[in-house]
Enzyme design. Structure first.
Site, short mmCIF file in Angstrom:
data_model
loop_
_atom_site.label_atom_id
_atom_site.label_comp_id
_atom_site.label_asym_id
_atom_site.label_seq_id
_atom_site.Cartn_x
_atom_site.Cartn_y
_atom_site.Cartn_z
N GLY A 118 36.99 -12.17 6.13
CA GLY A 118 37.13 -10.89 6.82
C GLY A 118 37.68 -10.99 8.23
N LYS A 176 46.65 -1.82 10.49
CA LYS A 176 46.11 -0.66 9.80
C LYS A 176 45.60 0.35 10.81
CE LYS A 176 42.60 0.62 6.36
NZ LYS A 176 41.49 0.13 5.52
N GLY A 228 42.15 -5.33 7.66
CA GLY A 228 43.48 -4.99 8.12
C GLY A 228 43.51 -4.24 9.44
N VAL A 267 40.54 -10.37 9.53
CA VAL A 267 41.39 -9.28 10.02
C VAL A 267 40.71 -7.93 9.86
CG1 VAL A 267 43.56 -10.52 9.70
CG2 VAL A 267 42.66 -9.10 7.85
N ALA A 268 39.42 -7.96 9.51
CA ALA A 268 38.59 -6.74 9.45
C ALA A 268 39.24 -5.63 8.63
CB ALA A 268 38.27 -6.25 10.86
N TYR A 316 34.13 -12.17 -10.00
CA TYR A 316 35.42 -11.51 -9.86
C TYR A 316 36.08 -11.30 -11.22
CZ TYR A 316 34.86 -13.22 -5.03
OH TYR A 316 34.39 -13.52 -3.77
#
Length: 298
Positions: free
Chosen positions: A198, A208, A203, A200-201, A51
């Protein structure tokens, strides 16, 4: 905050983990956010040497410098940046790992890493040599425990058989239920903790606009998002409901949540104070769509 022991380790981690990959570029704001997370009971912070070319590790280490004993730090190895910065290559060789762990320790400003994870994995990797290297690092006191970050069932099965890993990080949500087929039962059986990312996939389960996701159409994604919204009304936010679903799985020891703002932090850290998702609610949510399965690397 609720806490769980991570697999066969003695790491008592918060069920909400701080996913540092989402941090922005403002070091001062990031430091404030990380310290606020500690104040709210979040003690598990996940980063990677990949990162921001290591800058993510540096900022996390700086933020935790005066509170190291309150935090559990996880980082990852295996993706090596090219010298020209144009991208990275997969390098799980023992020689690279031995060098990379020293670099991570230096950037983090710590004497040891609580959880060191292979950042991926293939069937062509020298798995036994990697395991031996991780265990040597354990004996040297440079890492406390090790695991892998992977969504490949065949790779995970090999690591279960050939290592004493403590954890597997994998993608898992109401729109990605592939781990439920046999990975979650397998890891639970062997007392290997799952770190779920992940949830909330991207968003899609938290407001979303619907769009295709994995094998689901936009219409199907919208159907699941509406179900999440229905089960959230008056009890919790949709994002919190999505988190409740994956934390209801016995193998999952923490949800790794990407946090970039104070609002996101408060929502994630506030989960334990919300009305719990019942077992019946969890089943009903699962009935909304036919569960998907891994179709590769089986």
């Amino acid at each position: 905050m609720n806490y769980n022991i991570l697999g066969n380790s003695n790491l008592d981690i918060s069920e909400i983990a701080f996913g540092c990959m989402s941090l922005g570029s403002n070091a001062t704001e990031n430091e404030t956010l990380i310290k606020q997370a500690l104040d709210k009971g979040i003690n598990f912070f996940d980063t990677a040497d990949l990162y921001q070319h290591g800058e993510n590790e540096r900022q996390l280490g700086a933020a935790l410098k005066d509170r190291r004993n309150e935090a559990i730090i996880a980082t990852k190895v295996g993706n090596q940046w090219r010298n020209d910065g144009s991208g990275w290559d997969w390098n799980p060789s023992p020689e690279y790992i031995v060098k990379a762990v020293e670099d991570s320790l230096r950037r983090l400003g710590v004497e040891y890493i609580d959880l060191y994870q292979l950042h991926g994995g293939t069937m062509e990797d020298p798995i036994d040599d990697i395991v031996d290297t991780f265990e040597q690092l354990q004996h040297q006191g440079k890492i406390r425990y090790y695991g892998i970050s992977s969504i490949r069932p065949n790779v995970i099965k090999e690591w279960v058989q050939r290592s004493n890993m403590s954890s597997v990080m994998m993608q898992y949500s109401l729109l990605d239920r592939r781990p439920e087929e046999d990975m979650l039962p397998l890891l639970n059986k062997h007392n290997i903790g799952v770190l779920a990312r992940g949830s909330v996939a991207k968003g899609l389960l938290a407001g979303k606009p619907a769009e295709p996701y994995l094998n689901y159409s936009a219409t199907e994604v919208g159907k699941m998002a509406n179900a999440v919204l229905k089960f959230s009304e008056g009890k919790r936010t949709p994002a919190q409901t999505a988190l409740c679903y994956i934390l209801g799985e016995p193998a999952v020891r923490a949800a790794v949540v990407g946090i970039r703002t104070l609002t996101q932090l408060e929502e994630a850290a506030g989960l334990p104070a919300t009305t719990p998702l019942t077992s019946a609610d969890r089943l009903l949510l699962g009935y909304e769509l036919v569960a998907n399965y891994y179709d590769q690397h089986r």
